[in-house]
Motif scaffolding. Sequence first.
Motif, PDB file in Angstrom:
ATOM      1  N   GLU A  79       3.954   6.649  -1.095  1.00 21.41           N
ATOM      2  CA  GLU A  79       2.775   6.139  -0.392  1.00 21.41           C
ATOM      3  C   GLU A  79       1.514   6.425  -1.213  1.00 21.41           C
ATOM      4  OE1 GLU A  79       2.627   7.343   3.714  1.00 21.41           O
ATOM      5  OE2 GLU A  79       4.660   6.612   4.088  1.00 21.41           O
ATOM      6  N   ASP A  80       1.493   5.878  -2.421  1.00 21.55           N
ATOM      7  CA  ASP A  80       0.318   6.058  -3.273  1.00 21.55           C
ATOM      8  C   ASP A  80      -0.680   4.937  -3.008  1.00 21.55           C
ATOM      9  OD1 ASP A  80       1.276   3.795  -4.609  1.00 21.55           O
ATOM     10  OD2 ASP A  80       2.091   4.936  -6.280  1.00 21.55           O
ATOM     11  N   SER A  81      -1.837   5.051  -3.624  1.00 18.18           N
ATOM     12  CA  SER A  81      -2.910   4.090  -3.350  1.00 18.18           C
ATOM     13  C   SER A  81      -2.514   2.664  -3.711  1.00 18.18           C
ATOM     14  CB  SER A  81      -4.196   4.496  -4.067  1.00 18.18           C
ATOM     15  OG  SER A  81      -4.001   4.492  -5.466  1.00 18.18           O
ATOM     16  N   ASN A  82      -1.733   2.487  -4.757  1.00 21.64           N
ATOM     17  CA  ASN A  82      -1.327   1.145  -5.166  1.00 21.64           C
ATOM     18  C   ASN A  82      -0.413   0.500  -4.119  1.00 21.64           C
ATOM     19  OD1 ASN A  82      -1.110  -1.103  -7.037  1.00 21.64           O
ATOM     20  ND2 ASN A  82       0.987  -0.401  -7.369  1.00 21.64           N
ATOM     21  N   HIS A  83       0.613   1.228  -3.683  1.00 23.24           N
ATOM     22  CA  HIS A  83       1.535   0.670  -2.687  1.00 23.24           C
ATOM     23  C   HIS A  83       0.835   0.426  -1.351  1.00 23.24           C
ATOM     24  CE1 HIS A  83       4.932   2.547  -5.217  1.00 23.24           C
ATOM     25  NE2 HIS A  83       4.872   1.256  -5.460  1.00 23.24           N
ATOM     26  N   LEU A  84      -0.029   1.351  -0.966  1.00 25.48           N
ATOM     27  CA  LEU A  84      -0.774   1.167   0.282  1.00 25.48           C
ATOM     28  C   LEU A  84      -1.691  -0.044   0.189  1.00 25.48           C
ATOM     29  CD1 LEU A  84      -1.644   4.875   1.132  1.00 25.48           C
ATOM     30  CD2 LEU A  84       0.030   3.409   2.282  1.00 25.48           C
ATOM     31  N   LYS A  85      -2.308  -0.214  -0.964  1.00 27.14           N
ATOM     32  CA  LYS A  85      -3.202  -1.356  -1.179  1.00 27.14           C
ATOM     33  C   LYS A  85      -2.426  -2.674  -1.100  1.00 27.14           C
ATOM     34  CE  LYS A  85      -5.735  -3.214  -5.022  1.00 27.14           C
ATOM     35  NZ  LYS A  85      -6.252  -2.959  -6.357  1.00 27.14           N
ATOM     36  N   ILE A  86      -1.247  -2.713  -1.699  1.00 23.47           N
ATOM     37  CA  ILE A  86      -0.422  -3.917  -1.671  1.00 23.47           C
ATOM     38  C   ILE A  86      -0.001  -4.246  -0.244  1.00 23.47           C
ATOM     39  CG2 ILE A  86       1.868  -4.825  -2.304  1.00 23.47           C
ATOM     40  CD1 ILE A  86       1.475  -3.330  -5.011  1.00 23.47           C
ATOM     41  N   LEU A  87       0.448  -3.233   0.491  1.00 22.03           N
ATOM     42  CA  LEU A  87       0.889  -3.462   1.869  1.00 22.03           C
ATOM     43  C   LEU A  87      -0.273  -3.873   2.765  1.00 22.03           C
ATOM     44  CD1 LEU A  87       3.505  -3.459   3.438  1.00 22.03           C
ATOM     45  CD2 LEU A  87       3.157  -1.041   3.949  1.00 22.03           C
ATOM     46  N   LYS A  88      -1.423  -3.236   2.565  1.00 23.34           N
ATOM     47  CA  LYS A  88      -2.608  -3.601   3.345  1.00 23.34           C
ATOM     48  C   LYS A  88      -3.032  -5.034   3.039  1.00 23.34           C
ATOM     49  CE  LYS A  88      -7.301  -2.231   4.438  1.00 23.34           C
ATOM     50  NZ  LYS A  88      -8.398  -1.314   4.192  1.00 23.34           N
ATOM     51  N   LYS A  89      -3.032  -5.410   1.777  1.00 23.56           N
ATOM     52  CA  LYS A  89      -3.395  -6.777   1.387  1.00 23.56           C
ATOM     53  C   LYS A  89      -2.423  -7.782   2.002  1.00 23.56           C
ATOM     54  CE  LYS A  89      -5.448  -9.956  -1.141  1.00 23.56           C
ATOM     55  NZ  LYS A  89      -6.772 -10.444  -0.855  1.00 23.56           N
TER      56      LYS A  89
END
Length: 148
Positions: free
Chosen positions: A88-98
């Motif tokens: 759950e790093d910033s990149n994966h969270l950003k992708i899921l949020k997008k």
Amino acid sequence: MFNLKVINCIIFYLITNLITGQIKDDALFFIPEDQVKKFHTISDLEDLKKGDLIKIYQDRVREIVTVMPFLSLANEPNVRLSDIGIKEDSNHLKILKKNTEVTQEALLTIEESIEELVPYADTEKIIWAILYYEDVIKKMRIGFKGNL
């Protein structure tokens, strides 16, 4: 002075909870509210007016559009990235949020299209489509190993 400190502490607490809650939500593929609560029979649907059928139709499309892209990862609500071994790093969270944001925007357009165009369909075809979508949803929920 004391009241200002108390108010600042309360505000800080609320902001922290909002931020933490948001991060937590961003790590989920989908939530129970994204799923339909009831399945229907033909006779259930035949007793409804076309407007009610269209709402049911929209709800089924919503679940399919929301869940299907992640079906290989999760077929149940409230599954977090970390639950299936994704950091759950910033990149994966950003992708899921997008993805969530884009899906919500797309669903608004899809729902508008359904509201404008599907009323022209024969009632029997709307019922058939609802039952078909419900079969798809049931199969999505059963999952890979066939468990509900």
